[in-house]
Design a protein around this motif. Structure first.
Motif, short mmCIF file in Angstrom:
data_model
loop_
_atom_site.label_atom_id
_atom_site.label_comp_id
_atom_site.label_asym_id
_atom_site.label_seq_id
_atom_site.Cartn_x
_atom_site.Cartn_y
_atom_site.Cartn_z
N THR A 128 67.48 -18.38 -13.16
CA THR A 128 68.04 -19.71 -13.41
C THR A 128 67.31 -20.70 -12.52
OG1 THR A 128 69.67 -19.69 -11.62
CG2 THR A 128 70.33 -18.64 -13.70
N PRO A 129 67.29 -21.99 -12.89
CA PRO A 129 66.65 -22.98 -12.02
C PRO A 129 67.23 -22.98 -10.60
CG PRO A 129 67.10 -23.92 -14.18
CD PRO A 129 67.77 -22.57 -14.16
N ALA A 130 68.54 -22.77 -10.49
CA ALA A 130 69.16 -22.79 -9.16
C ALA A 130 68.67 -21.62 -8.31
CB ALA A 130 70.68 -22.74 -9.29
N ILE A 131 68.55 -20.47 -8.94
CA ILE A 131 68.08 -19.29 -8.19
C ILE A 131 66.60 -19.46 -7.83
CG2 ILE A 131 67.56 -16.83 -8.44
CD1 ILE A 131 70.21 -16.54 -9.97
N GLU A 132 65.81 -19.96 -8.77
CA GLU A 132 64.39 -20.22 -8.48
C GLU A 132 64.25 -21.13 -7.27
OE1 GLU A 132 61.31 -19.57 -10.58
OE2 GLU A 132 62.51 -18.00 -11.53
N ALA A 133 65.07 -22.19 -7.26
CA ALA A 133 64.98 -23.17 -6.16
C ALA A 133 65.44 -22.56 -4.84
CB ALA A 133 65.83 -24.40 -6.50
N ALA A 134 66.44 -21.71 -4.90
CA ALA A 134 67.03 -21.22 -3.65
C ALA A 134 66.28 -20.02 -3.07
CB ALA A 134 68.49 -20.83 -3.88
N LEU A 135 65.86 -19.08 -3.90
CA LEU A 135 65.46 -17.78 -3.36
C LEU A 135 64.01 -17.38 -3.62
CD1 LEU A 135 68.70 -15.73 -4.12
CD2 LEU A 135 67.96 -16.67 -1.92
N LEU A 136 63.33 -18.06 -4.55
CA LEU A 136 61.94 -17.68 -4.82
C LEU A 136 61.09 -17.90 -3.57
CD1 LEU A 136 59.81 -16.82 -6.97
CD2 LEU A 136 59.49 -19.25 -7.46
N GLY A 137 60.24 -16.93 -3.23
CA GLY A 137 59.29 -17.12 -2.15
C GLY A 137 58.37 -18.30 -2.44
N ARG A 138 57.82 -18.89 -1.37
CA ARG A 138 57.04 -20.14 -1.53
C ARG A 138 55.68 -19.97 -0.88
NH1 ARG A 138 60.65 -24.64 0.78
NH2 ARG A 138 59.39 -24.37 2.64
N VAL A 139 54.63 -20.23 -1.64
CA VAL A 139 53.28 -20.17 -1.06
C VAL A 139 53.03 -21.46 -0.31
CG1 VAL A 139 50.82 -19.87 -1.54
CG2 VAL A 139 52.52 -18.70 -2.98
N ASP A 140 53.13 -21.41 1.00
CA ASP A 140 53.01 -22.62 1.82
C ASP A 140 51.56 -22.96 2.15
OD1 ASP A 140 55.75 -23.04 1.88
OD2 ASP A 140 56.02 -21.87 3.72
N ALA A 141 50.71 -21.98 2.18
CA ALA A 141 49.31 -22.24 2.50
C ALA A 141 48.46 -21.11 1.93
CB ALA A 141 49.11 -22.33 4.01
N LEU A 142 47.25 -21.48 1.56
CA LEU A 142 46.31 -20.48 1.03
C LEU A 142 44.91 -20.94 1.38
CD1 LEU A 142 45.94 -17.93 -0.84
CD2 LEU A 142 45.64 -19.55 -2.73
N HIS A 143 44.18 -20.11 2.10
CA HIS A 143 42.80 -20.50 2.38
C HIS A 143 41.88 -19.30 2.37
CE1 HIS A 143 44.18 -19.48 6.51
NE2 HIS A 143 42.95 -19.04 6.63
N ARG A 144 40.62 -19.60 2.11
CA ARG A 144 39.64 -18.53 2.05
C ARG A 144 39.27 -18.08 3.45
NH1 ARG A 144 34.31 -17.91 -1.76
NH2 ARG A 144 33.50 -16.10 -0.65
N ASP A 145 39.05 -16.77 3.59
CA ASP A 145 38.66 -16.20 4.88
C ASP A 145 37.62 -15.13 4.58
OD1 ASP A 145 38.54 -15.36 7.50
OD2 ASP A 145 40.33 -14.09 7.34
#
Lengths: 370, 370
Positions: free
Chosen positions: A40-57
């Motif tokens: 549900t949109p509410a569950i997506e907003a509350a509990l889905l992990g969030r990619v805060d940063a991504l960089h090449r290494d």
């Protein structure tokens, strides 16, 4: 609960679009584990992990993914499950960093830590020395004799080998009281405060009773193997706060065996052990029988002791084929807030084991200026 | 106890003298963990591991090392400790085979196995279908609604996602009774016997109470994650024999992430799960989100079901991104003694979830001729 905890993953792909896809997939895998059509949109907003940063290494990418603490709840096992439960089964993925954030306040962390262990064994300065009682096959009286000799020579902690379990040669309940008695006698004679750490053993249905038994028998600490009995047990003993906890790396090797997968050495043997509540974390030193490098070992020690880390600073404990001859080199590199394990090479000195401990003490004190 | 148990290791060296040295070192590391000078001739004779065979295999060597069961004692964790406790921390070493020998008789093994699970869910032939309840974030009533729909459509086992723990959105003790009730109602209406397997959750101090709670609430089985809570807990629940056990691979990925180290897929998810007493072993299918190959997956299924293996034959349960569309292909490869997991793709059908289960049944029956 406010704030999020953040896991840093190394993803083995040089392609940035691929890395983005994989990072988003990890964020979903570790939480909802279902496509948006099944949530549900509410569950997506509350509990889905969030990619805060991504960089090449180099030839890989590094992703910082943050999680809501409510995806884990109060259980240390479920926290690890969110961190790396399913995604540990993917190829070319490695946990290289962890900021526990609000998770740290859910768990007691090390109840004794460096200061607490120093207070208990009466060693305010200098490296601590921990001879290992073994081999399996010795009777309780034989092990008690060695323990007494070590205590008489001023060992800080007499610890059992992780392989002393509940074998018929020295059953848990026959062994512990004998060694407690031997160490107490030696302490009384020498006016010392050597501690005795026993390896928690026994089948799962006896675990509760065996923890209570150890406490009643008067051991000074318990050795746990999170690879075999789970990190949750460490967190639970730390929460109770009755006995110091030493963790041992047995059956955790899968996590550090390959450079591109698993969990970084410092996260596993430093950050996670400390967060779970270990007061002392044993790991294999470089140059012994195992493949850890000096850099990996010193990173573990940093994660154990870093004042900025989550939970009380705790003691790294390098072991695995160490000897008196290497004590100076080790002490120069690690410093004094360390529990130095001494196993087979010390035991081979038999009745002269006390001499080995004296020489170890001299070498460590000389190297650390204590 | 008579007889020995034998572990087969793959050692990453082409040099036969080096392989011999390493094999002898493993035999010592995993048992006495001390040089001969620190042991006794009697202990060396009784408990030292023994290199029974060593041969070259391509660029590596394969060593068969046997151990006395008294080096392990009665505890499943200590058995794993002897198998691969410390040596798992070495580089270029992998467990590729296990003959449990006398260890098998120390443990109950699967108490239900293929026949027992078939009896419980009333499906004497054909593949079994297990929809997965998720995502985290749904309330107990929402999860119960899905469970009821799955039961009404003739699912064999409604299983919780391994990520349903004790989160505030659906606490363990609020969730289980609701789902038990929903499945019971659907079963009563349809005259069916769908089983409900719950994920054992909660902090370590509540583990005992939560096992008892699940039993009292009337769940039909428990899902355990040996990577998080240890194999000993599986062995203990199997010994009690009250509830079937389904194991889940979360936080075990370190063992299978690299080809040259860890534990072979079939040994980990087949031989060891069965020896510990799992009735159903979940693992990621090929072609899904994980990197397991078809060969690795079929080897797991063989180890689960092989009539010559230790313990009752048990059910492999491939999952991880499976769909109705792939059911035929999977059933052709695995056959009918399988629990087919269906997660996100099925849940995305929402109120038509029953249709998905019917189509899955048709596809599996067509492929297996049931």
């Amino acid at each position: 609960m406010s704030g999020r905890f953040t896991v840093t993953y190394r993803i083995a792909t040089a392609d940035s679009a691929d890395a983005r896809t994989r990072a988003e997939a990890i964020a979903r895998e570790q939480t909802l584990e279902a496509p948006p059509e099944a949530t549900t949109p509410a569950i997506e907003a509350a509990l889905l992990g969030r990619v805060d940063a991504l960089h090449r290494d180099g030839e890989a990418h590094v992703a910082q993914i943050s999680y809501d603490p409510n995806s884990a709840g109060p259980d240390f096992a479920q926290f690890l499950n969110v961190m790396f439960g399913n995604s540990s089964l993917q190829r070319g993925l490695k946990v290289v960093g962890l900021d526990a954030g609000p998770i740290a306040s859910l768990h007691a962390g090390p109840r004794f830590g460096i200061d607490g262990i120093r207070r208990l064994c009466g060693r305010p300065r200098g490296g601590m020395i921990a001879p290992v009682l073994k081999p399996m096959g010795l009777a309780p009286a034989d092990l008690a004799l060695i323990a007494g000799r070590c205590a008489a020579a001023g060992a800080d902690i007499v610890k059992e080998d992780h392989g002393l379990a509940d074998q018929p040669s020295a059953p848990y309940r026959a062994r512990l009281p004998r060694i407690v008695e031997a160490v107490a006698e030696a302490n009384a004679r020498a006016g010392a405060r050597t501690l005795y750490f026993a390896t928690l053993a026994g089948t799962h249905e006896h675990l509760e009773d065996n923890i209570a038994f150890a406490r009643q028998a008067g051991v000074d600490g318990l050795i746990l193997m999170p690879g075999l009995t789970g990190f949750g047990l460490v967190a639970r003993l730390a929460a109770e706060g009755a006995l110091p906890v030493m963790t041992h790396p047995a059956f955790l090797g899968g996590w550090t065996a390959a450079p591109g997968s698993g969990i970084a050495h410092d996260v596993l043997f430093g950050t996670l052990m400390r967060l779970a509540g270990a007061d002392i974390s044993v790991f294999p030193n470089w140059g012994g029988r195992f493949g850890f490098t000096q850099g990996e070992c010193l990173a573990i020690a940093r994660a154990c002791r870093d004042a900025a880390g989550a939970g009380r600073p705790m003691l790294p404990s390098p072991g695995g084929g160490m000897s008196v001859e290497r004590a100076g080199e080790m002490a120069s590199a690690y410093g004094e807030d360390v529990v130095y394990l001494l196993g087979g090479s010390l035991l081979a000195m038999r009745e002269r084991i006390g001499d080995g401990i004296y020489r170890m003490r001299e070498a460590i004190d000389a190297a650390t200026g204590s």
